[in-house]
Design an enzyme around this catalytic site. Sequence first.
Site, PDB file in Angstrom:
ATOM      1  N   SER A   1     -52.901  82.300 100.485  1.00  0.00           N
ATOM      2  CA  SER A   1     -54.192  81.605 100.495  1.00  0.00           C
ATOM      3  C   SER A   1     -54.913  81.508 101.833  1.00  0.00           C
ATOM      4  CB  SER A   1     -54.027  80.199  99.932  1.00  0.00           C
ATOM      5  OG  SER A   1     -53.991  80.273  98.541  1.00  0.00           O
TER       6      SER A   1
ATOM      7  N   LYS B   1     -59.782  72.446 105.212  1.00  0.00           N
ATOM      8  CA  LYS B   1     -59.584  72.632 103.774  1.00  0.00           C
ATOM      9  C   LYS B   1     -59.349  71.250 103.174  1.00  0.00           C
ATOM     10  CE  LYS B   1     -56.623  75.247 100.545  1.00  0.00           C
ATOM     11  NZ  LYS B   1     -55.500  76.203 100.430  1.00  0.00           N
TER      12      LYS B   1
ATOM     13  N   SER C   1     -56.560  80.513  97.841  1.00  0.00           N
ATOM     14  CA  SER C   1     -57.218  79.300  97.443  1.00  0.00           C
ATOM     15  C   SER C   1     -58.102  78.682  98.520  1.00  0.00           C
ATOM     16  CB  SER C   1     -56.182  78.261  97.016  1.00  0.00           C
ATOM     17  OG  SER C   1     -55.366  77.901  98.116  1.00  0.00           O
TER      18      SER C   1
HETATM   19  N1  GLN Z   1     -52.676  82.974  94.635  1.00  0.00           N
HETATM   20  C1  GLN Z   1     -51.437  82.293  94.827  1.00  0.00           C
HETATM   21  C2  GLN Z   1     -51.285  81.194  93.799  1.00  0.00           C
HETATM   22  O1  GLN Z   1     -52.146  81.044  93.029  1.00  0.00           O
HETATM   23  C3  GLN Z   1     -51.333  81.743  96.213  1.00  0.00           C
HETATM   24  C4  GLN Z   1     -52.084  80.495  96.414  1.00  0.00           C
HETATM   25  C5  GLN Z   1     -51.795  79.876  97.740  1.00  0.00           C
HETATM   26  O2  GLN Z   1     -51.353  80.511  98.682  1.00  0.00           O
HETATM   27  N2  GLN Z   1     -52.018  78.571  97.818  1.00  0.00           N
HETATM   28  O3  GLN Z   1     -50.318  80.506  93.762  1.00  0.00           O
END
Ligand code: GLN
Length: 490
Positions: free
Chosen positions: A175, A76, A151
């Site tokens: 995420s 990532k 994400s």
């Molecule tokens: N969807 C969540 C957010 O927008 C989690 C994102 C994540 O785990 N990085 O914060």
Amino acid sequence: MHTKSLSELAADLKSGAYSSVELTQYFLDRINRYNTALNAFITVTDESALSRAKAADEQIAAGSAGALTGIPLAYKDIFCTDGVRTSAGSKMLDNFIAPYNATVVEKLNQAGMPMLGKTNMDEFAMGSSNENSYYGVVKNPWDLARIPGGSSGGSAATVAARLSPVATGTDTGGSIRQPAAMTGITGIKPTYGRVSRFGMIAYASSLDQGGVFGTSAEDCALVLTAMSGFDEKDSTSAEHAVPDFSASLKDSLAGLKIGLPKEYFEEGLDAQVEKSIQEAIEAYRKMGAEIIEISLPNTPLAIPAYYVVAPAECSSNLSRLDGVRYGYRCENAKDLTDHYMRSRGEAFGVEVKRRIMVGTYALSAGYYDAYYLKAQQIRRLISEDFQKAFETVDVIMGPVAPNTAFKIGEKSDDPVGMYLSDIYTISVNLAGLPAMSLPVASVNNLPVGLQIIGNYFDEAKMLNIAHQYQQVSDHHQQIPTAFDVTRGGE
Ligand code: GLN
């Protein structure tokens, strides 16, 4: 080669069926062929991948190969990689070449894994759909009109389409688990502190945790073993022995106590997703597990608490990106204030700005007690709910997300609706627990993920539980048709 498990690939490399250079080239070719459709990679590092593969081949020839030597992977684009752009999906860091490696990258380099490239993601890991990336939306390999989750959507799409055998991700509020669920692969977010955060660009430091995506629990276990461990460069890293997560995969599940939180099966959960989850639970019952209904009463407070804590921490973490030290710098600033305002204003996307504003507000003197302190108190209650549950059950199971992958654009204008889709994942981060997703069904040709939540440092048990399911099902072996020539793809 893209249908083989990591241990099969390692055995082939050792027997000389093909070299790491050939294997790495094979995946680079797949990326070359399919990435345009998916937009899963921000950067492809062909040259360095092949030179690392060559070094791995030498190690294999010398007889000093480990379990992962010569097997390529993708990162990532939030993990700092020495000499390679590390963008975090943001215009702000589009020009940022990391001067060092994240600890995770260091460890997997030492394990001999060549890096294929850096994967697309929501800007600074804020999002659930990968629509917030400066580099554009990632497509779901099962349906290119749909989101892959976020994400870590680029990593998930990459593994689902078999453009890389495994990929790293980070999980602040879901995420890793949510994109794994949306793309039909396996993903694990370990206990907070298990994997070093050093060199992982910070979103919300008390929630962020690195982990891995693979096509199976068995593959995740191998990589997680290599990437875990105490790191003196991360003050929140846990001084906790790392077992070989592969060693207990075959353990029997007889007598296992599985808790089903009643709050995870209430209104809002799609009926077909619910049915799929119930069927998977039934499979566990057949394997000898006992199913027990539990309650996590503070679940409804998780979203409001998370969406105070995470923005608060992000507003502080992102303040370092001011156009002075590194990253984007606006042109022709009139004075210092103009320089800060325009550098940040021009480089951050809408969602990031929204969260910086919410976080700054929540932390401001007059509102600190009402919001941030309150959220921290709720966080404690949520952890206590889990600890109470773990007095009677070994693991907790439930859905990962209320629905299967939605259409690109469907929720873009509705941030709150988007936040609500994190309902089953974010409590885990607030409590710092380990959790994973594994594919257990397909509804209208879209994957459904089952979530397994474990107690602190119980990753080995969770992986064992997931592996046992994957011994009696083939959901994890399904490849989206368009990405598999043997099934009619291009
Ligand atoms: N969807 C969540 C957010 O927008 C989690 C994102 C994540 O785990 N990085 O914060």
